[in-house]
Design a protein around this motif. Structure first.
Motif, short mmCIF file in Angstrom:
data_model
loop_
_atom_site.label_atom_id
_atom_site.label_comp_id
_atom_site.label_asym_id
_atom_site.label_seq_id
_atom_site.Cartn_x
_atom_site.Cartn_y
_atom_site.Cartn_z
N VAL A 1 -10.71 16.56 -5.89
CA VAL A 1 -9.57 15.91 -6.53
C VAL A 1 -8.32 16.27 -5.73
CG1 VAL A 1 -8.18 15.68 -8.62
CG2 VAL A 1 -10.66 16.05 -8.79
N ILE A 2 -7.68 15.27 -5.16
CA ILE A 2 -6.48 15.46 -4.35
C ILE A 2 -5.27 15.06 -5.18
CG2 ILE A 2 -5.24 14.73 -2.28
CD1 ILE A 2 -7.94 14.18 -0.98
N ASN A 3 -4.31 15.98 -5.29
CA ASN A 3 -3.09 15.66 -6.02
C ASN A 3 -2.27 14.63 -5.26
OD1 ASN A 3 -3.53 17.50 -8.16
ND2 ASN A 3 -2.81 19.18 -6.88
N GLY A 4 -1.87 13.56 -5.95
CA GLY A 4 -1.09 12.51 -5.31
C GLY A 4 -1.93 11.66 -4.39
N ASP A 5 -1.27 10.99 -3.42
CA ASP A 5 -1.99 10.09 -2.52
C ASP A 5 -2.56 10.79 -1.30
OD1 ASP A 5 0.24 10.60 -0.99
OD2 ASP A 5 0.98 8.54 -0.95
#
Length: 309
Positions: free
Chosen positions: A171-175
């Motif tokens: 899960v990557i925060n933001g783009d």
């Protein structure tokens, strides 16, 4: 509250003269015992994590400021010559300039950032009033072997590695465009040793040379009190980071090459980009980071894979 493990100290415990003192930096008597007979103190303790400080600013302040002042006071009372302490790149806050230089900071974006800046103010105040030397090292996203991937506030690299090894989606925060100056632990160790070993006279001389080079004057106070960026001096986006980790771990398990990423919301208190100028540390301390981000990530991935359970 500790992210590390006691077992990490087992190699050190085999060394003659090593003493393990367990305690809390909020307990002054513990700090007094730790400082007894010391010429140098390396202060690395803190309650980390920007999100945690937003949820619980009181405990973060109690540990990071209250505990820090107790360490300084105990060191002063013990006649310690120099305290080298962990400062933080979070101090730069919303200042837009890249790369970050030590004498330009912005508004703090989290309680954690505030505590780390207040520590710098206390360090300078103790140097000015009591004559104890203090050197703060502003760490930029330190990573490496033994960094714990578990817990709600685990750092991004061990968390990504753990997800990949366990077949879970990253899960990557933001783009994923946010970038950081990731810094391998061995570079940080080098900076700490240099900060402690440099003689006071040479330190003052090189500080004067550095400040002259940036067009500012240097006037030593009662004692030295300075801060230095500790980083590699290179930006890596979160998407790039995730891909590098996936490529490294795929060498052990080809199935990891098929891992997918998903995107979550940006975290409160996060800055979009972070990149350090390490010119001051290089000029004054002789800091020359030996491990690039990619080299460090490969070594860290090797360790995590060998240590998986």
């Amino acid at each position: 509250m500790l992210p590390g493990k006691k077992t990490n100290l087992e190699p050190a415990q085999q060394q003659p003269g090593f003493t393990l003192l367990e305690g809390d930096i909020r307990d002054y008597e513990t700090c007094v015992k730790a400082a007894e007979g010391c010429e140098f103190v390396f202060h690395q303790a803190a309650l980390g994590s920007v999100p945690r400080s937003i949820i619980d600013p009181m405990t973060t302040t109690d540990v990071n400021i209250g505990g820090f002042v107790k360490v300084l006071h105990a060191a002063k009372e013990a006649g310690v010559k120099r305290v080298v302490y962990a400062a933080s790149s979070s101090t730069y806050g919303d200042h837009p300039d890249l790369p970050k230089v030590e004498h330009k900071i912005g508004n703090a974006l989290s309680p954690y950032a505030i505590t780390k800046y207040v520590d710098e103010l206390f360090a300078k105040n103790f140097s000015d009033i009591y004559g104890i030397e203090t050197i703060g090292l502003r760490y930029f996203n330190v990573f490496g072997r033994r960094q714990d991937p578990n817990g709600a506030y685990a750092a991004v690299i061990p968390k990504f590695v753990s997800s990949l090894i366990n077949g879970e989606q990253i899960v990557i925060n933001g783009d994923g465009s946010y970038s950081r100056d990731f810094t391998y632990i061995d570079n940080v160790i080098q900076a700490n040793l240099l900060a402690a070993a440099k003689p006071s006279a040479a330190l003052k001389q090189d500080l004067a040379r550095y400040y002259e080079g940036i067009g500012e004057s240097y006037t030593a106070g009662k004692a030295i009190s300075e801060v230095f960026n500790v980083a590699f001096g290179e930006r890596t986006t979160l998407l790039e980071l995730a891909q590098i980790l996936k490529d490294n771990l795929s060498a052990f398990d080809p199935a990891i090459s098929q891992a997918e990423f998903k995107h979550g919301g940006n975290r409160n208190g996060d800055i979009p980009h972070s990149l350090a100028s390490i010119n001051k540390a290089g000029t004054v301390l002789g800091y020359r980071p030996e491990f690039s981000v990619r080299d460090g990530l490969k070594l860290a991935c090797n360790w995590y894979w060998d240590s998986r359970q």
